[in-house]
Design an enzyme around this catalytic site. Structure first.
Site, PDB file in Angstrom:
ATOM      1  N   TYR A  78       3.062   9.968  -2.420  1.00  0.00           N
ATOM      2  CA  TYR A  78       2.452   9.099  -1.542  1.00  0.00           C
ATOM      3  C   TYR A  78       1.941   7.860  -1.992  1.00  0.00           C
ATOM      4  O   TYR A  78       1.398   7.016  -1.438  1.00  0.00           O
ATOM      5  CB  TYR A  78       1.270   9.830  -0.772  1.00  0.00           C
ATOM      6  CG  TYR A  78       1.862  10.969   0.073  1.00  0.00           C
ATOM      7  CD1 TYR A  78       0.920  12.026   0.651  1.00  0.00           C
ATOM      8  CD2 TYR A  78       3.167  11.066   0.585  1.00  0.00           C
ATOM      9  CE1 TYR A  78       1.471  13.062   1.411  1.00  0.00           C
ATOM     10  CE2 TYR A  78       3.412  12.094   1.276  1.00  0.00           C
ATOM     11  CZ  TYR A  78       2.577  13.129   1.680  1.00  0.00           C
ATOM     12  OH  TYR A  78       3.060  14.130   2.482  1.00  0.00           O
TER      13      TYR A  78
ATOM     14  N   MET B  78      -1.522   1.025   5.424  1.00  0.00           N
ATOM     15  CA  MET B  78      -0.518   2.010   5.132  1.00  0.00           C
ATOM     16  C   MET B  78       0.136   1.564   3.654  1.00  0.00           C
ATOM     17  O   MET B  78      -0.151   0.465   3.040  1.00  0.00           O
ATOM     18  CB  MET B  78       0.869   1.563   5.837  1.00  0.00           C
ATOM     19  CG  MET B  78       0.500   1.926   7.475  1.00  0.00           C
ATOM     20  SD  MET B  78       0.259   3.732   7.733  1.00  0.00           S
ATOM     21  CE  MET B  78      -1.349   3.967   7.753  1.00  0.00           C
ATOM     22  N   ASP B  79       0.811   2.397   3.070  1.00  0.00           N
ATOM     23  CA  ASP B  79       1.227   2.154   1.599  1.00  0.00           C
ATOM     24  C   ASP B  79       2.910   2.052   1.925  1.00  0.00           C
ATOM     25  O   ASP B  79       3.317   2.006   2.900  1.00  0.00           O
ATOM     26  CB  ASP B  79       0.861   2.950   0.350  1.00  0.00           C
ATOM     27  CG  ASP B  79       1.453   4.743   0.774  1.00  0.00           C
ATOM     28  OD1 ASP B  79       2.277   4.657   1.728  1.00  0.00           O
ATOM     29  OD2 ASP B  79       0.916   5.516   0.141  1.00  0.00           O
ATOM     30  N   GLN B  80       3.552   1.958   0.785  1.00  0.00           N
ATOM     31  CA  GLN B  80       5.110   1.951   0.961  1.00  0.00           C
ATOM     32  C   GLN B  80       5.793   3.042   1.452  1.00  0.00           C
ATOM     33  O   GLN B  80       6.833   3.054   1.587  1.00  0.00           O
ATOM     34  CB  GLN B  80       5.609   1.454  -0.577  1.00  0.00           C
ATOM     35  CG  GLN B  80       5.568   2.491  -1.864  1.00  0.00           C
ATOM     36  CD  GLN B  80       4.146   2.324  -2.363  1.00  0.00           C
ATOM     37  OE1 GLN B  80       3.291   1.837  -1.694  1.00  0.00           O
ATOM     38  NE2 GLN B  80       4.290   2.364  -3.600  1.00  0.00           N
TER      39      GLN B  80
ATOM     40  N   VAL C 168       2.381   6.329   4.857  1.00  0.00           N
ATOM     41  CA  VAL C 168       0.895   6.747   5.180  1.00  0.00           C
ATOM     42  C   VAL C 168      -0.108   5.929   4.598  1.00  0.00           C
ATOM     43  O   VAL C 168       0.022   4.827   3.861  1.00  0.00           O
ATOM     44  CB  VAL C 168       0.976   8.147   4.255  1.00  0.00           C
ATOM     45  CG1 VAL C 168       2.087   9.136   4.800  1.00  0.00           C
ATOM     46  CG2 VAL C 168       1.081   8.042   2.906  1.00  0.00           C
TER      47      VAL C 168
END
Length: 209
Positions: A21, A84-86, A89
């Protein structure tokens, strides 16, 4: 210095089994360790929890259910797109900000204002934060941040944070934090009596409600 800031020597320990994640380590004071799945344990704690909280005056209070205000402070929040991240999530570092927001809200409810503490020349600084990631949050998710003060010593306040997804109460996160009271030279000192009294009054009120 805020509740999220770290005095010299402070560390953040991040426990996570969700390596894909995209854990981001912002500094050398942040350490990532493999985590375990606490989903079932946290769900059981949400449904039936009995813990003793000790104050400086040796009063004891039983908190039987973390869904009410029996010592817990609930905040409902929603995930924003820039969190959000890449991988789609919520970025792991964002959860520390959620916890900071909750701590400040809880302190205000107790009657302890962080700005007032700063103006007096003292500080309440985060010395450690342990986070157990259980499940991810995604864009549009709504969640409850449920937290309390679990204990208090001469110079430290111990916080417990729980995050559950709305509406199914799915466990998302379990975090523990320690904040230490510092003087103007950033040395630990005893928590002033007036703030201890506010804490005890808060517990009495919640225990009787």
């Amino acid at each position: 210095m805020s509740l999220l800031s770290l005095p010299y020597g402070g560390h953040v320990i991040i426990l996570s089994s969700r390596v894909p994640y995209g854990i981001q380590v912002p500094s050398s004071n942040v350490h990532v360790f493999p985590g375990t799945n606490h989903r079932q344990q946290l769900r059981l704690r949400s449904r039936s929890l009995k813990t003793t909280i000790r104050s400086s005056n040796n009063f004891e209070f039983d908190l039987k259910d973390c869904k009410g205000m029996k010592g817990y402070h609930d905040i409902e929040l929603s995930v924003r797109d820039y969190e959000m991240d890449q991988y789609g999530v919520v970025n792991n570092a964002i959860y520390a900000k959620y916890c900071q927001h909750g701590r400040q809200q809880l302190m205000e409810k107790i009657g302890i204002n962080i700005a007032t503490i700063t103006q007096s020349g003292n500080a309440l600084a985060l010395s450690d934060l342990v986070i157990k990631y259980i499940a991810p949050l995604r864009i549009g998710d709504k969640f409850t941040l449920r937290m309390r003060i679990s204990d208090m010593s001469a110079a430290r306040i111990y916080f417990e944070h729980l995050i559950f997804k709305i509406p199914n109460e799915e466990p998302i996160l379990d975090a523990r934090a320690t904040a230490v009271w510092l003087d103007k030279d950033y040395r630990p000192v005893r928590i002033p009596t007036e703030y201890r009294s506010k804490y005890v009054q808060f517990l009495r009120h919640e225990d009787g409600s």
